[in-house]
Design an enzyme around this catalytic site. Structure first.
Site, PDB file in Angstrom:
ATOM      1  N   HIS A  76       0.855  -1.185   0.000  1.00 50.13           N
ATOM      2  CA  HIS A  76       0.000   0.000   0.000  1.00 50.13           C
ATOM      3  C   HIS A  76       0.891   1.235   0.000  1.00 50.13           C
ATOM      4  O   HIS A  76       2.117   1.144   0.147  1.00 50.13           O
ATOM      5  CB  HIS A  76      -0.931   0.001   1.207  1.00 50.13           C
ATOM      6  N   ASP A 114      -0.104   6.996  -3.518  1.00 54.36           N
ATOM      7  CA  ASP A 114      -1.244   6.708  -4.390  1.00 54.36           C
ATOM      8  C   ASP A 114      -1.507   7.814  -5.400  1.00 54.36           C
ATOM      9  O   ASP A 114      -1.608   7.555  -6.607  1.00 54.36           O
ATOM     10  CB  ASP A 114      -2.506   6.494  -3.554  1.00 54.36           C
TER      11      ASP A 114
END
Length: 373
Positions: free
Chosen positions: A131, A161
């Site tokens: 992540h 992200d």
């Protein structure tokens, strides 16, 4: 009849394979500037209800069963007429499904295939789970974030992200579109969040190696310096102080009525300066301090909530936020003066796929087979 799309990317068709945040964000950035983005989701995930997620604005959606041969066939027909595919799977998954770059570019050599992953398409970690927090950790970025003496602090999932991932992928698409004008051929984009996060911190790598940038939370821009930090006010609000230049610092102190502070040029004085500033800022409310600094170059701003930001006079004057179907959201950025933008309406299901290369008869056959919705 649907109005022609506006913006510099009008006429560019993008197939966005559904995935987590960075893929949809890249698609949003392209749709915001006029690209026609068709989000391809699982068959079971698509309904006729509009999708209110801001990152899906301006798009259309369909569902395709990519685990079935007919579904793959339908996707290939759509890709044959597309300019861009955004793919967000782990390395090798698209190839196993039969929709990898070589599978699709065999019928469309102009296709730009954007691959979004955390680790990249190769390397020891390429197929590992991860992540945002993992990617910025391996990039060396997370080690630099946080206060002195404390643990590294992830800035939610903005750096990996969105900035290092989705935004870099959108940038890669633009580069590939530009290159295609010269070569006539598409390109495969390997957008890795660990790469993107590292690039975002380019400014700091030399400083760390030379010793001019020290440990986490002890430097000019990372809450180490009292002139670049946040301070609490009497009512529990906060102010952001960025009075770096001497003239801005002097104006801030003058408006605050502070005198006889030790020299900020000596880092040993920073703790005492911070104590004086903190005590002073706690003496008034945030609103009172806003009045004190209004119209100044002191570089002191209120820390606004997201709701307050939409109502701030500067943001209202520029139209930085807009409300679409009850959802307040930022307008497309950056702004190309004189050029329009894409539609900001919530994403809706697209039934007529004829313009995408699927005739009504073909689409109905796929729907009857249960592989398209």
């Amino acid at each position: 009849m649907e109005q022609p799309r506006k913006g510099p990317l009008a006429g560019v068709r993008v197939l966005e394979l559904a995935g987590l945040a960075p893929g949809p964000f890249a698609g949003m950035m392209l749709a915001d500037h006029g690209a026609e983005v068709l989000r391809v989701d699982r068959v079971t995930a698509v309904t006729d209800a509009p999708r209110p997620d801001v990152m899906d604005r301006g798009k259309h959606t369909i569902g395709i069963d990519l685990k079935s041969p007919p579904g793959v066939e339908a996707f290939k027909k759509l890709a044959a007429g597309a300019d861009v595919v955004i793919e967000v799977f782990r390395p090798g998954v698209a190839e196993r499904l039969g929709i990898g770059p070589e599978d699709l570019r065999a019928d469309n050599e102009r296709l730009i295939y954007g691959r979004m992953t955390g680790w990249g398409q190769d390397g020891p970690l390429a197929k590992a789970a991860g992540h945002d927090i993992d990617y910025i950790a391996i990039a060396g970025v997370l080690s630099m974030l946080g206060r002195a003496g404390g643990r590294p602090t992830p800035p939610i999932n903005i750096l990996g992200d969105f900035a290092g991932g989705g935004l870099m992928l959108a940038y890669g698409v633009l580069l590939a579109l530009f290159e295609r004008e010269r070569t006539g051929k598409g390109q495969v984009i390997d957008a890795a969040m660990v790469d993107g996060a590292a690039v975002l911190f380019s400014m700091f790598y030399q400083g760390v190696q030379s010793g001019s940038w020290g440990a986490r939370g002890t430097n000019l821009l990372d809450t180490g310096a009292p002139m670049y930090d946040t301070y609490e006010t009497a009512d529990g609000g906060f102010l952001a102080v960025g009075a770096l230049e001497p003239q801005f610092w002097a104006e801030m102190l003058t408006r605050m009525g502070l005198e006889d502070l030790p020299s900020r040029g000596d880092q040993a004085n920073w703790p005492r300066i911070r104590e004086r500033l903190a005590a002073a800022f706690r003496s008034r409310t945030r609103a009172e301090w806003e009045e004190v600094f209004e119209g100044s170059d002191a570089c002191v701003s209120p820390v606004l909530s997201m709701g307050e930001a939409a109502r701030h006079p500067h943001n209202q004057a520029r139209g930085t936020f807009v409300e679409v179907d009850g959802v307040v959201q930022p307008v497309p950025a950056p702004r190309l003066l004189g050029s329009g933008t894409g539609d900001l309406s919530p994403a809706t299901r697209l039934r007529d796929l004829d313009a995408w290369g699927l005739s009504e008869k073909e689409a109905e056959a796929y729907r009857e087979a249960g592989v398209l919705i």
